[in-house]
Scaffold this active site. Structure first.
Site, PDB file in Angstrom:
ATOM      1  N   HIS A   5       0.835  -1.208   0.000  1.00 58.87           N
ATOM      2  CA  HIS A   5       0.000   0.000   0.000  1.00 58.87           C
ATOM      3  C   HIS A   5       0.865   1.252   0.000  1.00 58.87           C
ATOM      4  O   HIS A   5       1.961   1.265   0.579  1.00 58.87           O
ATOM      5  CB  HIS A   5      -0.998   0.008   1.154  1.00 58.87           C
ATOM      6  CG  HIS A   5      -0.394   0.007   2.529  1.00 58.87           C
ATOM      7  ND1 HIS A   5      -0.137   1.158   3.233  1.00 58.87           N
ATOM      8  CD2 HIS A   5      -0.019  -1.021   3.351  1.00 58.87           C
ATOM      9  CE1 HIS A   5       0.367   0.853   4.418  1.00 58.87           C
ATOM     10  NE2 HIS A   5       0.459  -0.462   4.514  1.00 58.87           N
ATOM     11  N   THR A  22     -27.012   9.058  41.529  1.00 58.23           N
ATOM     12  CA  THR A  22     -27.463   7.788  42.107  1.00 58.23           C
ATOM     13  C   THR A  22     -28.657   7.242  41.337  1.00 58.23           C
ATOM     14  O   THR A  22     -29.793   7.318  41.777  1.00 58.23           O
ATOM     15  CB  THR A  22     -27.803   7.982  43.589  1.00 58.23           C
ATOM     16  OG1 THR A  22     -28.636   9.137  43.712  1.00 58.23           O
ATOM     17  CG2 THR A  22     -26.538   8.197  44.386  1.00 58.23           C
ATOM     18  N   ASP A  25       4.755  -6.304   4.416  1.00 57.44           N
ATOM     19  CA  ASP A  25       4.080  -5.305   5.260  1.00 57.44           C
ATOM     20  C   ASP A  25       4.092  -5.763   6.714  1.00 57.44           C
ATOM     21  O   ASP A  25       3.227  -5.412   7.497  1.00 57.44           O
ATOM     22  CB  ASP A  25       2.635  -5.113   4.763  1.00 57.44           C
ATOM     23  CG  ASP A  25       1.977  -3.860   5.338  1.00 57.44           C
ATOM     24  OD1 ASP A  25       2.704  -2.974   5.832  1.00 57.44           O
ATOM     25  OD2 ASP A  25       0.735  -3.779   5.295  1.00 57.44           O
ATOM     26  N   SER A  85      -4.560  -8.805  11.562  1.00 58.16           N
ATOM     27  CA  SER A  85      -5.086  -9.176  10.251  1.00 58.16           C
ATOM     28  C   SER A  85      -4.581  -8.177   9.224  1.00 58.16           C
ATOM     29  O   SER A  85      -4.339  -7.025   9.546  1.00 58.16           O
ATOM     30  CB  SER A  85      -6.620  -9.104  10.247  1.00 58.16           C
ATOM     31  OG  SER A  85      -7.153  -9.795  11.339  1.00 58.16           O
ATOM     32  N   ARG A  89     -10.518 -12.496  18.010  1.00 53.63           N
ATOM     33  CA  ARG A  89      -9.461 -12.835  17.046  1.00 53.63           C
ATOM     34  C   ARG A  89      -9.555 -14.344  16.802  1.00 53.63           C
ATOM     35  O   ARG A  89      -9.652 -15.122  17.763  1.00 53.63           O
ATOM     36  CB  ARG A  89      -8.087 -12.471  17.611  1.00 53.63           C
ATOM     37  CG  ARG A  89      -7.890 -10.981  17.814  1.00 53.63           C
ATOM     38  CD  ARG A  89      -7.665 -10.263  16.490  1.00 53.63           C
ATOM     39  NE  ARG A  89      -7.634  -8.817  16.674  1.00 53.63           N
ATOM     40  CZ  ARG A  89      -7.369  -7.954  15.685  1.00 53.63           C
ATOM     41  NH1 ARG A  89      -7.138  -8.388  14.445  1.00 53.63           N
ATOM     42  NH2 ARG A  89      -7.366  -6.669  15.916  1.00 53.63           N
ATOM     43  N   ASP A 130      -0.571   4.336   0.792  1.00 53.63           N
ATOM     44  CA  ASP A 130      -1.104   5.336   1.729  1.00 53.63           C
ATOM     45  C   ASP A 130      -0.427   5.149   3.078  1.00 53.63           C
ATOM     46  O   ASP A 130       0.184   4.098   3.348  1.00 53.63           O
ATOM     47  CB  ASP A 130      -2.629   5.211   1.855  1.00 53.63           C
ATOM     48  CG  ASP A 130      -3.066   3.867   2.425  1.00 53.63           C
ATOM     49  OD1 ASP A 130      -2.458   2.836   2.050  1.00 53.63           O
ATOM     50  OD2 ASP A 130      -4.000   3.833   3.241  1.00 53.63           O
ATOM     51  N   GLU A 152      -5.216   1.166   2.656  1.00 52.85           N
ATOM     52  CA  GLU A 152      -4.962   0.148   3.678  1.00 52.85           C
ATOM     53  C   GLU A 152      -5.061   0.745   5.083  1.00 52.85           C
ATOM     54  O   GLU A 152      -5.609   0.121   5.995  1.00 52.85           O
ATOM     55  CB  GLU A 152      -3.576  -0.480   3.475  1.00 52.85           C
ATOM     56  CG  GLU A 152      -3.418  -1.858   4.116  1.00 52.85           C
ATOM     57  CD  GLU A 152      -2.927  -1.833   5.561  1.00 52.85           C
ATOM     58  OE1 GLU A 152      -2.962  -2.898   6.203  1.00 52.85           O
ATOM     59  OE2 GLU A 152      -2.502  -0.760   6.064  1.00 52.85           O
ATOM     60  N   HIS A 212     -34.356   6.442  39.980  1.00 51.01           N
ATOM     61  CA  HIS A 212     -33.768   6.859  41.247  1.00 51.01           C
ATOM     62  C   HIS A 212     -33.362   5.595  42.012  1.00 51.01           C
ATOM     63  O   HIS A 212     -34.186   4.721  42.261  1.00 51.01           O
ATOM     64  CB  HIS A 212     -34.848   7.635  42.004  1.00 51.01           C
ATOM     65  CG  HIS A 212     -34.389   8.315  43.251  1.00 51.01           C
ATOM     66  ND1 HIS A 212     -34.029   7.638  44.380  1.00 51.01           N
ATOM     67  CD2 HIS A 212     -34.225   9.635  43.543  1.00 51.01           C
ATOM     68  CE1 HIS A 212     -33.678   8.505  45.323  1.00 51.01           C
ATOM     69  NE2 HIS A 212     -33.795   9.731  44.835  1.00 51.01           N
ATOM     70  N   HIS A 241       2.745   3.569  12.652  1.00 51.73           N
ATOM     71  CA  HIS A 241       1.532   4.233  13.190  1.00 51.73           C
ATOM     72  C   HIS A 241       1.855   5.227  14.301  1.00 51.73           C
ATOM     73  O   HIS A 241       0.949   5.831  14.851  1.00 51.73           O
ATOM     74  CB  HIS A 241       0.493   3.230  13.710  1.00 51.73           C
ATOM     75  CG  HIS A 241      -0.026   2.292  12.651  1.00 51.73           C
ATOM     76  ND1 HIS A 241      -1.245   1.656  12.748  1.00 51.73           N
ATOM     77  CD2 HIS A 241       0.493   1.885  11.464  1.00 51.73           C
ATOM     78  CE1 HIS A 241      -1.432   0.894  11.670  1.00 51.73           C
ATOM     79  NE2 HIS A 241      -0.382   1.027  10.884  1.00 51.73           N
TER      80      HIS A 241
END
Lengths: 467, 467
Positions: free
Chosen positions: B88, B319, B182, B403, B332, B90, B155, B215, B431
């Site tokens: 990718h 409360t 990657d 993933s 996952r 981007d 991506e 309440h 990142h």
């Protein structure tokens, strides 16, 4: 035994009692909204003036760090018993405005019911006290006991400066009994008095995991998830079968209601279907096994979760292990639980349940103590007689599930027993649109209070020294 | 056996390989930010042009409903094997900007390391492929196999239109193997290949109690608390002792890693202290008993809570018994779990655990399937030989815990096996601020890929019809 002169006076003046109250309701004394601070002051001045007109010797606006209260007194004779009436002249906000059938501060009577914000909570119920004093003085020329009146201006915003008032005016507020008309009866046909209120304490829980959110793919499976840890900690605080709170020592010191009190509670009208509807359409009632719904709400302590947060709650998915999670816990307490002690036990239980891999921090905030006046207390019995004389039926002696902080403050700081002579009804929509007060209950209330002063004067009379 | 001519070409041109990559890094192709849509397009055009300059016969910008991708190909002979390279162009957003030591889109080399957004994720790793093609063509005049290249522009914003590309260009994208650079190697000294990625599915849980907040004094004790119900439901989804997910059928179909694969994972460098630091300073690792940290992350399915909400979370106390509460769950998955099936089992387990007095609703969102290329797959073995030739050491064959959706899409939609030849390092700060790429790893990467084409050409050669 009915007092026909006092009753006749009340009957003759009922229309004026209603129209005067409507004047009080026209002042939008919303304490929670700072824009209405001037209205709350105007309301205080109106109540002080009205107290003097009703027959109190003197009345004044009492300043606080917040909004003003009203104090009035009529001291007949230092040797007589003294009752202190507590009430509030501030009201709840009115939104949603479009759900009101008539404007909240333009009171109207429809079918024998007075509609308007504050009608029953609490201007109308304070007005009953003023009118009972007026009746005594006009009919008999004097009260049978010393009467003091404190009408607060911040009850609907938490009574945050009320203890300041007690500390600043301790001598003036001293009395043998506290009388409060700010609750409801079980039904028009089943009169009741409230003799107890639950206490409160708070604990805030923070679960700290990684220093920032982690990728659940790269780390998931090997890093403790703060939300999972929090769920585990919170789930462990109740037994799902018995409904009991599992905090060690939580029930220490809990005074079980007597057989006599449980019998009173059992006689309170209760409809499971109506309760479920009133509770927002819930599918079933739940709670601690071995107790009825009313006993659970009035006489048993609870631990509730008021809020929870953690991670991502926006639209779609964010596959993170969040850095932290938290929850707010509050406990409703019954006699003789002590808020700080219960909060400390909850903190200990929460921290002890912390799973590996996270740090669990619990911050206690002690709240208010529960209050309970014994059923056989002379003031309670006096109030019961006064109610029975007007309603033609012995009132049930019940408790309330919530708290009225000033009642707790007077009990704790001044050792003052309380009797809650409330003339509201469960469907009066306090805090909601179309708040109302049945004019029958209002009229009954004035009559009950005229009798209450007589009954208290006898029940609480001091034994002369050496007598 | 080293190819001295290819290596010599790479060595001679390394400085240009770096400076060309720096030009690519200067384009701020942040796909998540619509303000940079023009930059992403410019980046696509730059990569298409660079592919042709490197020796691809043809390259074009492929339009999608979102941001553009790049497609390039060099078809040498239809009878030769075909590899499809996915990457990718981007990049991730750059904030917090003030944590960058040099501006993110002004790449610089310091101490043999290239710093800049996209240096390793993924422009630098795509560039390795372009330069490996260039080396082959300049040194030998032709590639040993057919090569296709798809370089996506979304991506980092979820590859949301990638399957549209596959459906729209199915024939052009057909290949015998998918090659992706990657990912990261275990360490500079412990080369590795990634052969598997976990899958994903999502479930959102909503617990409905009263129609509005109640309440907690008036109702607490008799009304089920949605937060308590949610905590109970979530806590029941894991066994706190074994660490296993308690959803019935959750582990059905889970393919356990072979002894050979577990042995590879055991050889991956791992420091408990370093992992805990990398995971944000956690106090301890946790997880399913009987598996190492890496096995838990790579080869075992998990169920995580990504978010939770309900009631009041502001300052102080409120409360209430809240009207509702909710949570986001993601799982996952590992081979051969099917996302929709696992999501349905989680939904069933959550709804079955609903306590009395609340309504629990669980909404499934199936995600992506796990992928795993067998360790003895010819493409994996070819890649392993290529890495070993350059690093002087057999690579470990490991998995990743997250993933890469396009890898899953190619596996599911086109049955294409994947081999993940990533040259990043675990501390490359993808990142995050100060993303970097070791120039040694970059140079090694070009050499590995020059060998990979040779190895794949042999490993995947087609047996002639009738042969």
């Amino acid at each position: 035994m009915p007092d026909s002169e006092l009753d006749a006076y009340c009957t003759a003046n009922q229309d004026r009692f209603v129209s005067e109250l409507m004047d009080a309701l026209r002042i939008p004394s919303i304490s929670a909204n700072p824009d209405h601070a001037g209205d709350v002051r105007r309301s205080a001045e109106f109540f002080a003036q009205s107290a003097v007109l009703a027959g109190f010797e003197r009345a004044e606006v009492l300043e606080t760090s917040g909004l003003p209260a009203v104090y009035a007194e009529r001291i007949v004779d230092a040797s007589l018993p003294t009752a202190l009436v507590y009430g509030h002249h501030d009201v709840q906000p009115v939104d949603p405005l479009d759900e009101w059938s008539s404007p909240p501060f333009e009171p109207v009577v429809r079918d024998g019911v007075l509609y308007g914000r504050g009608a029953v909570d609490d201007k109308g119920q304070v007005w009953m006290h003023l009118k009972a004093v007026e009746a005594h003085l006009r009919v008999r020329g004097e009260l049978p006991l010393n009467l003091k009146l404190i009408v607060e201006g911040e009850e609907e915003s938490g009574s945050v400066h009320f203890e300041e008032l007690i500390h600043g005016h301790r001598d003036r507020l001293a009395a043998d009994v506290l009388v409060v008309s700010d609750t409801a009866m079980a039904s028009p046909d089943v009169p009741s008095l409230c003799v107890g209120l639950r206490g409160l304490c708070n604990v805030e829980v923070h679960v700290h995991g990684p220093s920032s959110d982690l990728h659940s793919g790269a780390f998931g499976g090997a890093v403790a998830n703060p939300i999972a840890a929090l769920a585990q900690v919170l789930a462990g605080l109740h037994d799902p079968v018995s409904g009991r709170v599992m905090v060690p020592g939580f029930y220490d010191g809990v005074r079980e209601p007597s057989a006599a009190e449980r019998e009173q509670m059992a006689r309170a009208p209760f409809s499971e279907a109506a309760f479920r509807a009133e509770a927002g359409g819930i599918a079933a009632t739940v709670g601690e096994q071995g107790w009825t719904v009313n006993e659970r709400r009035w006489a048993r302590p609870t631990l509730e979760f008021n809020g929870i947060w953690g991670g991502y709650s926006g639209p779609g998915h964010k596959t993170i292990i969040p850095a932290s999670a938290g929850a707010k816990i509050s406990c409703r307490l019954v006699p003789d639980q002590v808020p700080d002690e219960v909060a400390a036990k909850v903190v200990a239980a929460v921290e002890a349940a912390a799973p590996a891999g996270v740090v669990v921090e619990a911050l206690p905030h002690g709240g208010g103590r529960p209050v309970l006046t014994p059923l056989d207390h002379p003031a309670v019995q006096a109030a019961a007689r006064a109610v029975a004389a007007v309603f033609g039926r012995e009132p049930l002696l019940l408790r309330g599930g919530g708290s009225i902080p000033p009642v707790e403050s007077f009990a704790r700081l001044m050792g003052m027993p309380a009797v809650l002579v409330g003339l509201g009804l469960p469907d009066d929509r306090i805090h909601a649109p179309n708040e109302k007060f049945s004019l029958d209950m209002y009229a009954h209330g004035v009559r009950v209070l005229t009798r209450l002063w007589d009954e208290l004067a006898v029940a609480l009379r001091r034994v002369p020294v050496g007598g």
